[in-house]
Write a protein that holds these residues in place. Structure first.
Motif, PDB file in Angstrom:
ATOM      1  N   ASP A   1      -5.086   4.259  36.928  1.00  0.00           N
ATOM      2  CA  ASP A   1      -6.510   4.414  36.644  1.00  0.00           C
ATOM      3  C   ASP A   1      -7.009   5.490  37.590  1.00  0.00           C
ATOM      4  OD1 ASP A   1      -9.139   4.217  35.955  1.00  0.00           O
ATOM      5  OD2 ASP A   1      -9.464   2.231  36.807  1.00  0.00           O
ATOM      6  N   ALA A   2      -7.500   6.613  37.044  1.00  0.00           N
ATOM      7  CA  ALA A   2      -7.837   7.746  37.909  1.00  0.00           C
ATOM      8  C   ALA A   2      -9.054   8.485  37.395  1.00  0.00           C
ATOM      9  CB  ALA A   2      -6.644   8.702  38.016  1.00  0.00           C
ATOM     10  N   GLY A   3      -9.819   9.020  38.337  1.00  0.00           N
ATOM     11  CA  GLY A   3     -10.892   9.931  38.013  1.00  0.00           C
ATOM     12  C   GLY A   3     -10.394  11.358  38.088  1.00  0.00           C
ATOM     13  N   SER A   4     -11.313  12.294  38.335  1.00  0.00           N
ATOM     14  CA  SER A   4     -10.961  13.707  38.366  1.00  0.00           C
ATOM     15  C   SER A   4     -12.006  14.466  39.153  1.00  0.00           C
ATOM     16  CB  SER A   4     -10.875  14.262  36.936  1.00  0.00           C
ATOM     17  OG  SER A   4     -10.756  15.673  36.922  1.00  0.00           O
TER      18      SER A   4
ATOM     19  N   GLU B   1      -6.824   6.429  32.006  1.00  0.00           N
ATOM     20  CA  GLU B   1      -6.177   5.146  32.238  1.00  0.00           C
ATOM     21  C   GLU B   1      -4.927   5.098  31.380  1.00  0.00           C
ATOM     22  OE1 GLU B   1      -7.407   0.444  32.534  1.00  0.00           O
ATOM     23  OE2 GLU B   1      -8.264   1.646  30.909  1.00  0.00           O
ATOM     24  N   ARG B   2      -3.823   4.640  31.970  1.00  0.00           N
ATOM     25  CA  ARG B   2      -2.579   4.537  31.208  1.00  0.00           C
ATOM     26  C   ARG B   2      -1.803   3.306  31.634  1.00  0.00           C
ATOM     27  NH1 ARG B   2       0.872   9.801  32.959  1.00  0.00           N
ATOM     28  NH2 ARG B   2      -0.240  10.496  31.109  1.00  0.00           N
ATOM     29  N   LEU B   3      -1.008   2.812  30.669  1.00  0.00           N
ATOM     30  CA  LEU B   3      -0.222   1.604  30.886  1.00  0.00           C
ATOM     31  C   LEU B   3       1.074   1.747  30.107  1.00  0.00           C
ATOM     32  CD1 LEU B   3      -0.055  -1.406  31.873  1.00  0.00           C
ATOM     33  CD2 LEU B   3      -1.101  -2.022  29.675  1.00  0.00           C
ATOM     34  N   GLY B   4       2.203   1.441  30.759  1.00  0.00           N
ATOM     35  CA  GLY B   4       3.482   1.547  30.085  1.00  0.00           C
ATOM     36  C   GLY B   4       4.462   0.497  30.568  1.00  0.00           C
ATOM     37  N   ILE B   5       5.363   0.082  29.666  1.00  0.00           N
ATOM     38  CA  ILE B   5       6.414  -0.857  30.023  1.00  0.00           C
ATOM     39  C   ILE B   5       7.667  -0.470  29.243  1.00  0.00           C
ATOM     40  CG2 ILE B   5       5.659  -2.516  28.256  1.00  0.00           C
ATOM     41  CD1 ILE B   5       6.600  -4.733  30.188  1.00  0.00           C
TER      42      ILE B   5
ATOM     43  N   HIS C   1       0.527   3.369  26.464  1.00  0.00           N
ATOM     44  CA  HIS C   1      -0.842   3.654  26.031  1.00  0.00           C
ATOM     45  C   HIS C   1      -1.481   4.598  27.043  1.00  0.00           C
ATOM     46  CE1 HIS C   1      -4.904   3.112  24.432  1.00  0.00           C
ATOM     47  NE2 HIS C   1      -5.297   2.947  25.689  1.00  0.00           N
ATOM     48  N   ASP C   2      -2.156   5.620  26.532  1.00  0.00           N
ATOM     49  CA  ASP C   2      -2.846   6.590  27.390  1.00  0.00           C
ATOM     50  C   ASP C   2      -4.234   6.829  26.813  1.00  0.00           C
ATOM     51  OD1 ASP C   2      -2.103   9.035  29.535  1.00  0.00           O
ATOM     52  OD2 ASP C   2      -3.687   9.521  28.113  1.00  0.00           O
ATOM     53  N   ASP C   3      -5.255   6.682  27.657  1.00  0.00           N
ATOM     54  CA  ASP C   3      -6.656   6.860  27.250  1.00  0.00           C
ATOM     55  C   ASP C   3      -7.317   7.743  28.292  1.00  0.00           C
ATOM     56  OD1 ASP C   3      -9.195   6.696  26.262  1.00  0.00           O
ATOM     57  OD2 ASP C   3      -9.253   4.512  26.132  1.00  0.00           O
ATOM     58  N   ARG C   4      -7.860   8.892  27.865  1.00  0.00           N
ATOM     59  CA  ARG C   4      -8.411   9.850  28.832  1.00  0.00           C
ATOM     60  C   ARG C   4      -9.524  10.675  28.197  1.00  0.00           C
ATOM     61  NH1 ARG C   4      -4.460  13.230  31.278  1.00  0.00           N
ATOM     62  NH2 ARG C   4      -2.963  11.533  30.991  1.00  0.00           N
ATOM     63  N   THR C   5     -10.254  11.367  29.062  1.00  0.00           N
ATOM     64  CA  THR C   5     -11.236  12.343  28.612  1.00  0.00           C
ATOM     65  C   THR C   5     -10.512  13.609  28.182  1.00  0.00           C
ATOM     66  OG1 THR C   5     -12.817  11.473  30.225  1.00  0.00           O
ATOM     67  CG2 THR C   5     -13.327  13.610  29.231  1.00  0.00           C
TER      68      THR C   5
END
Length: 775
Positions: free
Chosen positions: A271-274, A282-286, A308-312
């Motif tokens: 979970d990161a800003g910029s 935000e990303r999540l992987g397994i 899953h990857d969700d970003r601006t």
């Protein structure tokens, strides 16, 4: 009590040596084990080995490699020698000590010795006739690499493109690609940002690679080698935090069930800003894997990944509109300034994949391999962005918007048969294979209409406040001069390939191969004229290389290779699709170079190349793309990787590149225009020095010459030099920490571009601290 020689070499280590010529396998083993090994090449002539994989002591491992060879290993003090097995009748045998000695160390941090990707056989890097850079697992950890863009920062001849802020995009020798990505040698071409949490190493192969990879493999490819379950237990967890509210956690856990089966699980959450206003991610992987070895000749690996990857979606800043013939640059604004609207610019993707790998080594010396990969991608992105440049007279610039939905199902199956044999004094390593694949892609694009006006696809905003809050309606436009994508494409590929690696003399090797691809596209355009096009391409991609080794650690090579890129999937979304635009691009590479293993743990490479590309699609502005007859890129690349001393590691290189287009593009560029995103000079070096066994430090320097943002050659990104740094500390056997500092001196620069009006500023100084625990 003093340690005996046997104790000094007896620890169990993990090995991965493929079936093939016994002499090559013994050389690789000496390097991986860090031992002195002596043998007479005459004793090994024509002999093959079933390979070695797993955890063994040195003597046990050598016995496995020598199985059924009529040879044995004997200890000579602290070294080892290969000798014939004594006669069965008990007669006394005179043994002549070998005349060649191979020695190696086992502290390679940044230098890889071999690859199975470039030839589909396990081959020493110096015996591959093309330029290859391997980003090792140690380098990934030391540089805190999280993405492919991070991974190629120190790779000569490869640059980073913006990818419209929603996907990986790299520039291989002047050729931008969003599709030349592979995982374990299988195509992985959907457009998204890949993470390296479950990756063992990253291999960058430059030049045309059609014979090995089929379609694509044009200016170069990136292959990610995944972590798999093995018999080396691992329990590693990392926790990272840093500038711009960055938080990241990874886990890597491997467990040995018994002698037959092992499991492993990798996971990531970030979970990161910029530094960019309103931008976050935000990303999540397994990724679990299971490895089963029912016999010492059979291996089965099963894996899957959910990511899953969700970003601006961030397309950076724009440039100043100049007069015809005038070269301008990016607008003078703060590097955090967003153009458009970050709240309505987002990209998300879900990836689900299942894979298998089966390998069996027959008593006859044949090795059969089969790899299958099924992946489904579901992606949506929307962006409100600068669609043009700043008018310096009015102080206004245009803002546009659109969104895009893409779903894709990939399934590929690849089968290889390998065999080593001798025809008289000439040794052969043969490869024959077949690959079949199917891709089904559905794509829908909608244009943003401001204030719900059909004609208002752009608005103008002042440079003092380039963020808009106006209402936007997104609509798939059908008919007239405006046509948004509403497409379905099905691609079926059947490939046959054969390759022979020939050792004519110990000093002279030849590699020759050819691949046939039957590439069928069924394309349906569901709006506008509702075209339904079917095409079939029968493609032949040859490869030929010569390697001359005056001495074992030094090789000179020359190579010729071709590759084709038929239109498919994402390449069809921005074109007015016709039979003409469906014709494939063609890439031809001529390359010569030298590879010198200065020591087993220090490798030097230099290459000179010419890369011709025909029937090219070039992106210029917005969603527009144009066909051109071709372009030529020429260059020189130099790289160094490995250990300068036992506690000093280095990786980096230099590239000189020039390129131009071969024909006019009406209203865009003239013949001879400079290829976009191609700096003439780039230089990078990363250097780590271990001050004590527990404390180390590293510095990195990256220099990039100025380059044009597009083929118009109207917008130039200035040159820059950036310095990175890192500190490392081993607190205890189980805990270590590191601090990575990007852009140490806070240099202002521009990292990448997509066209003249979408330019990404480089990050200001950023600090990331990591704690790594091993249990």
């Amino acid at each position: 009590m003093a340690e005996s020689p046997a104790a000094a070499v007896s620890p169990v280590r993990s090995y991965n040596i493929q079936a093939g010529l016994l002499e090559d396998a013994l050389k690789q083993f000496a390097e991986q084990a860090g031992i002195k090994l002596a043998f007479d090449p005459g004793l090994l002539q024509g002999k093959v080995t079933f390979g070695l994989e797993g955890d063994f002591e040195v003597k046990q491992a050598l016995d496995r490699l020598l199985e059924n060879s009529g040879l044995q290993v004997v200890r000579l003090g602290e070294s080892f020698a290969i000798t014939p097995v004594p006669a069965a009748n008990g007669a006394e045998q005179v043994v002549t000590l070998p005349s060649i000695q191979i020695s190696a160390t086992n502290n390679n941090r940044y230098a890889a010795t071999s690859t199975s990707t470039a030839t589909k056989t396990n081959t020493l890097l110096r015996d591959v006739p093309q330029s290859i850079t391997v980003i090792t697992g140690d380098l990934i950890k030391d540089q805190s690499i999280r993405s492919l863009a991070d991974a190629v920062r120190y790779v000569p001849g490869v640059g980073v493109s913006q990818g419209e802020g929603n996907r990986d995009a790299l520039v291989f020798r002047g050729n931008r690609s969003t599709g030349d990505f592979f995982i374990d040698g299988i195509r992985d071409d959907a457009e998204f940002y890949r993470d390296l949490y479950n990756i063992e190493r990253v291999e960058v192969l430059k030049g045309a690679n059609g014979m090995i990879f089929g379609r694509g493999g044009s200016g170069g490819v990136v292959n990610r080698v995944t972590k798999e379950a093995n018999w080396n237990p691992v329990r590693e967890f990392s926790f990272q935090g840093g500038s711009f509210n960055q938080k990241r956690m990874t886990g890597d856990v491997g467990y040995v069930i018994n002698d037959v089966a092992a499991i492993r699980l990798n996971a990531i959450y970030e979970d990161a800003g910029s530094f960019r206003d309103g931008v976050d991610m935000e990303r999540l992987g397994i990724a679990p894997t299971v490895t089963v070895k029912p016999t010492n000749r059979t291996k089965v690996v099963l894996n899957m990944e959910r990511f899953h990857d969700d970003r601006t979606a961030d397309r950076g800043i724009t440039s100043v509109v100049g007069r015809t013939g005038q070269v301008t640059g990016p607008v003078d604004v703060g590097r955090s300034q967003f153009f458009g609207d970050p709240r309505r610019s987002n990209a998300n993707i879900d990836v689900l994949s299942f894979g298998s790998f089966i390998e069996h080594k027959f008593d006859s010396g044949f090795t059969l391999q089969n790899r299958t990969l099924y992946t489904t991608y579901d992606k949506f992105y929307q962006n409100v962005f600068a669609s043009g440049g700043l008018n310096s007279l009015t102080g206004l610039l245009p803002i546009g918007a659109y969104n895009n939905t893409t779903t894709r199902d990939n399934v590929f199956n690849q089968t290889n048969l390998l065999y080593s044999l001798n025809t008289g004094p000439i040794a052969h390593t043969l490869l024959a294979g077949v690959e079949v694949g199917r891709q089904e892609t559905h794509n829908r694009r909608e244009t943003g209409l401001f204030n719900n006006s059909v004609s208002s696809t752009n608005i103008f905003v002042p440079i003092s406040n380039p963020v808009t809050n106006l209402p936007i309606t997104f609509r798939n436009r059908d008919g007239g001069g405006d046509l948004d994508a509403l497409n379905r494409s099905i691609v079926n590929v059947t490939s046959l390939y054969i390759q022979d690696q020939i050792e004519i003399l110990p000093q002279l090797q030849v590699i020759a191969g050819v691949r046939y691809d039957m590439f069928e596209v069924d394309f349906q355009q569901k709006n506008g004229p509702r075209d339904h096009l079917k095409t079939r391409d029968d493609l032949i991609a040859p490869r030929f290389g010569v390697i001359y080794k005056p001495i074992e650690p030094l090789s000179f090579y020359g190579s010729y290779s071709q590759a084709f890129v038929p239109r498919a999937g994402d390449q069809l979304t921005a074109l007015n699709v016709t039979v003409e635009t469906l014709k494939p691009e063609k890439f031809t590479t001529l390359e010569t170079g030298v590879k010198w293993d200065i020591r087993p743990d220090l490798a030097f490479t230099a290459a000179v190349y010419q890369l011709d590309r025909t029937n090219v699609i070039n992106s210029v502005v917005g969603g527009q793309t144009f066909l051109t007859k071709g372009q030529r890129t020429e260059g020189v690349e130099i790289s160094l990787a490995g250990q300068l001393t036992t506690n000093w590691s280095v990786m980096g290189g230099y590239a000189y590149q020039v390129g131009e287009i071969a024909s006019d593009i009406l209203g865009i560029a003239r013949k001879g225009a400079t290829v976009a995103e191609l700096p003439k000079h780039t230089f990078s070096v990363w250097s780590r020095y271990d001050i004590t066994p527990r404390i180390g430090a590293a510095f990195g320097v990256i220099h990039r010459d100025n380059m044009y943002a597009s083929l118009t050659n109207r917008v130039s990104l200035p040159d820059f030099t950036r310095v990175d740094a890192a500190l490392f500390a081993q607190f205890s056997k189980s805990f270590r920490g590191q601090v990575n500092i990007e852009n140490l001196f806070d240099t202002k620069y521009f990292a990448a571009a997509h066209n003249d009006f979408n330019i990404t500023p480089g990050s200001p100084i950023a600090v990331r601290a990591s704690l790594i625990a091993n249990f």
